[in-house]
Motif scaffolding. Sequence first.
Motif, PDB file in Angstrom:
ATOM      1  N   ASN A 133     -26.683   4.773  -4.572  1.00  0.00           N
ATOM      2  CA  ASN A 133     -27.113   6.123  -5.079  1.00  0.00           C
ATOM      3  C   ASN A 133     -27.146   6.653  -6.373  1.00  0.00           C
ATOM      4  N   LYS A 134     -28.102   8.011  -6.183  1.00  0.00           N
ATOM      5  CA  LYS A 134     -28.515   8.604  -6.902  1.00  0.00           C
ATOM      6  C   LYS A 134     -27.378   9.279  -7.492  1.00  0.00           C
ATOM      7  N   ASP A 135     -27.543   9.023  -9.558  1.00  0.00           N
ATOM      8  CA  ASP A 135     -26.395  10.107 -10.498  1.00  0.00           C
ATOM      9  C   ASP A 135     -26.314  10.554 -10.534  1.00  0.00           C
ATOM     10  N   ILE A 136     -25.815  11.995 -10.305  1.00  0.00           N
ATOM     11  CA  ILE A 136     -25.599  13.424 -10.273  1.00  0.00           C
ATOM     12  C   ILE A 136     -25.767  13.877 -11.416  1.00  0.00           C
ATOM     13  N   LEU A 137     -25.079  13.373 -11.566  1.00  0.00           N
ATOM     14  CA  LEU A 137     -23.965  13.801 -13.550  1.00  0.00           C
ATOM     15  C   LEU A 137     -25.531  13.690 -14.855  1.00  0.00           C
ATOM     16  N   ALA A 138     -26.151  12.135 -14.335  1.00  0.00           N
ATOM     17  CA  ALA A 138     -27.442  11.746 -14.933  1.00  0.00           C
ATOM     18  C   ALA A 138     -28.229  13.091 -14.878  1.00  0.00           C
ATOM     19  N   ALA A 141     -27.895  15.993 -16.430  1.00  0.00           N
ATOM     20  CA  ALA A 141     -28.663  16.445 -17.652  1.00  0.00           C
ATOM     21  C   ALA A 141     -29.508  16.227 -17.821  1.00  0.00           C
ATOM     22  N   SER A 142     -30.613  15.857 -17.366  1.00  0.00           N
ATOM     23  CA  SER A 142     -31.794  14.953 -17.970  1.00  0.00           C
ATOM     24  C   SER A 142     -32.516  16.429 -17.374  1.00  0.00           C
ATOM     25  N   LEU A 143     -31.681  17.887 -16.817  1.00  0.00           N
ATOM     26  CA  LEU A 143     -33.076  18.721 -15.753  1.00  0.00           C
ATOM     27  C   LEU A 143     -32.660  19.593 -17.438  1.00  0.00           C
ATOM     28  N   PRO A 144     -34.065  20.477 -16.664  1.00  0.00           N
ATOM     29  CA  PRO A 144     -35.330  20.851 -18.388  1.00  0.00           C
ATOM     30  C   PRO A 144     -34.285  21.620 -19.224  1.00  0.00           C
ATOM     31  N   ALA A 169     -24.848   6.369 -21.589  1.00  0.00           N
ATOM     32  CA  ALA A 169     -26.106   5.976 -20.588  1.00  0.00           C
ATOM     33  C   ALA A 169     -26.725   7.067 -20.563  1.00  0.00           C
ATOM     34  N   LYS A 170     -25.517   8.378 -19.449  1.00  0.00           N
ATOM     35  CA  LYS A 170     -26.293   9.167 -19.166  1.00  0.00           C
ATOM     36  C   LYS A 170     -26.294  10.883 -19.684  1.00  0.00           C
ATOM     37  N   ARG A 171     -26.298  10.495 -21.071  1.00  0.00           N
ATOM     38  CA  ARG A 171     -27.079  11.282 -22.225  1.00  0.00           C
ATOM     39  C   ARG A 171     -26.249  12.451 -21.691  1.00  0.00           C
TER      40      ARG A 171
END
Lengths: 225, 225
Positions: A133-138, A141-144, A169-171
């Motif tokens: 599955n896609k990683d919701i939190l990561a 967190a990587s949104l602009p 890992a999830k920054r």
Amino acid sequence: HLLEALTRFFTPKLLAGKNILITAGATMEMLDPVRGITNLSSGKMGFALAQAATRMGATVTLVYGHHQVTPPEVSQACFAGSAGEMYQTVMQHIANQDVFIAVAAVADYRPQQISEQKLKKSESTLTLALIKNKDILADIASLPNPPYCVGFAAESEQILEHARQKRLAKRIPMIVANHANSAMGSDHNTVTIIDDQAETPLQADEKINIAFEILCHLHARLDPH
Amino acid sequence: HLLEALTRFFTPKLLAGKNILITAGATMEMLDPVRGITNLSSGKMGFALAQAATRMGATVTLVYGHHQVTPPEVSQACFAGSAGEMYQTVMQHIANQDVFIAVAAVADYRPQQISEQKLKKSESTLTLALIKNKDILADIASLPNPPYCVGFAAESEQILEHARQKRLAKRIPMIVANHANSAMGSDHNTVTIIDDQAETPLQADEKINIAFEILCHLHARLDPH
């Protein structure tokens, strides 16, 4: 209702003006109309955070999966049964959020195929193909311009090490480490808050009290003086 | 408690002297300490049968798995989380039972391996090897001197056909057919009772009323006049 209104009235409004999105509970990845892969998350920790944040004046959006207790009253609550539905629902509500707290136990994998009818199998063994599955939190967190992101690490061993790795890992700036086996389903929890400044172990306590402490800690990081 | 005591007092004791073992809820087959394969069974239908049978004077042993509502007060209640635990628990309590009603949604398969620690996987796909569980109802029905066995068939399609086949395959005198998707989790149900004498559709109703009707039907079959 009256007790909750009173408690809310007398709680310091440390989070007034903040929009907080919280996920809670367990996702279930269906194999067919009735069977699926899930986990033991009861929703209690995420619901406690949603309730505490509401009492502290935040505007709370709660995205919740399968759960064993009643969700608290918050500004907005949406059910999302699977990891995919939770991903979509979170993405739909993430704009204008100041904080994202990911407490839900989201499935890492889902069945490659979902059978429309109840599976009828007679073989003595069966192989199930799963995809990630896609990683919701990561992804949040990587949104602009991401909200302040808080993760939860529910681990069965090497709890702090796994939590530290997960935070990097999830920054994400903050992660709450706890022991999966003893926390899930319980009204109590023992956690350590890990951020870039410190590792802060909290005393074992009821989840509603743990929730207040996490949110006070978060408040200090959001608005440092 | 008072209401239940009153209701119990005023319910005709059609099942007085009968020992009835009922399974209810969902089993969960763990993959690791927190994840597992389960199903949407809420426990409501099995709990309704246990409550109704108790009101009707039976000595009820309830073996229940994961559930969303509170189990009723019965003579004896045992939690059994997995299919294997439920098999063992039922076998331990089956002696001297007059009736066995298998309502629990028991997993047909379990993971070949249960990881002692929470699985850490990064691959984009994953394969899960499953092996078949023993069939509780079929094994009880094939005991030398079996109790009167009642099965439940929760099907998503061809409901009556699947239920008829299941009754014959498991060699049980009675099966209750219902629609899995609409029955599971609901307070209501629509069922058809199938035995060697007739197929008896019941009107859609609350599960507690459906439970009474099934037990009255059962009473007529146990003690025909």
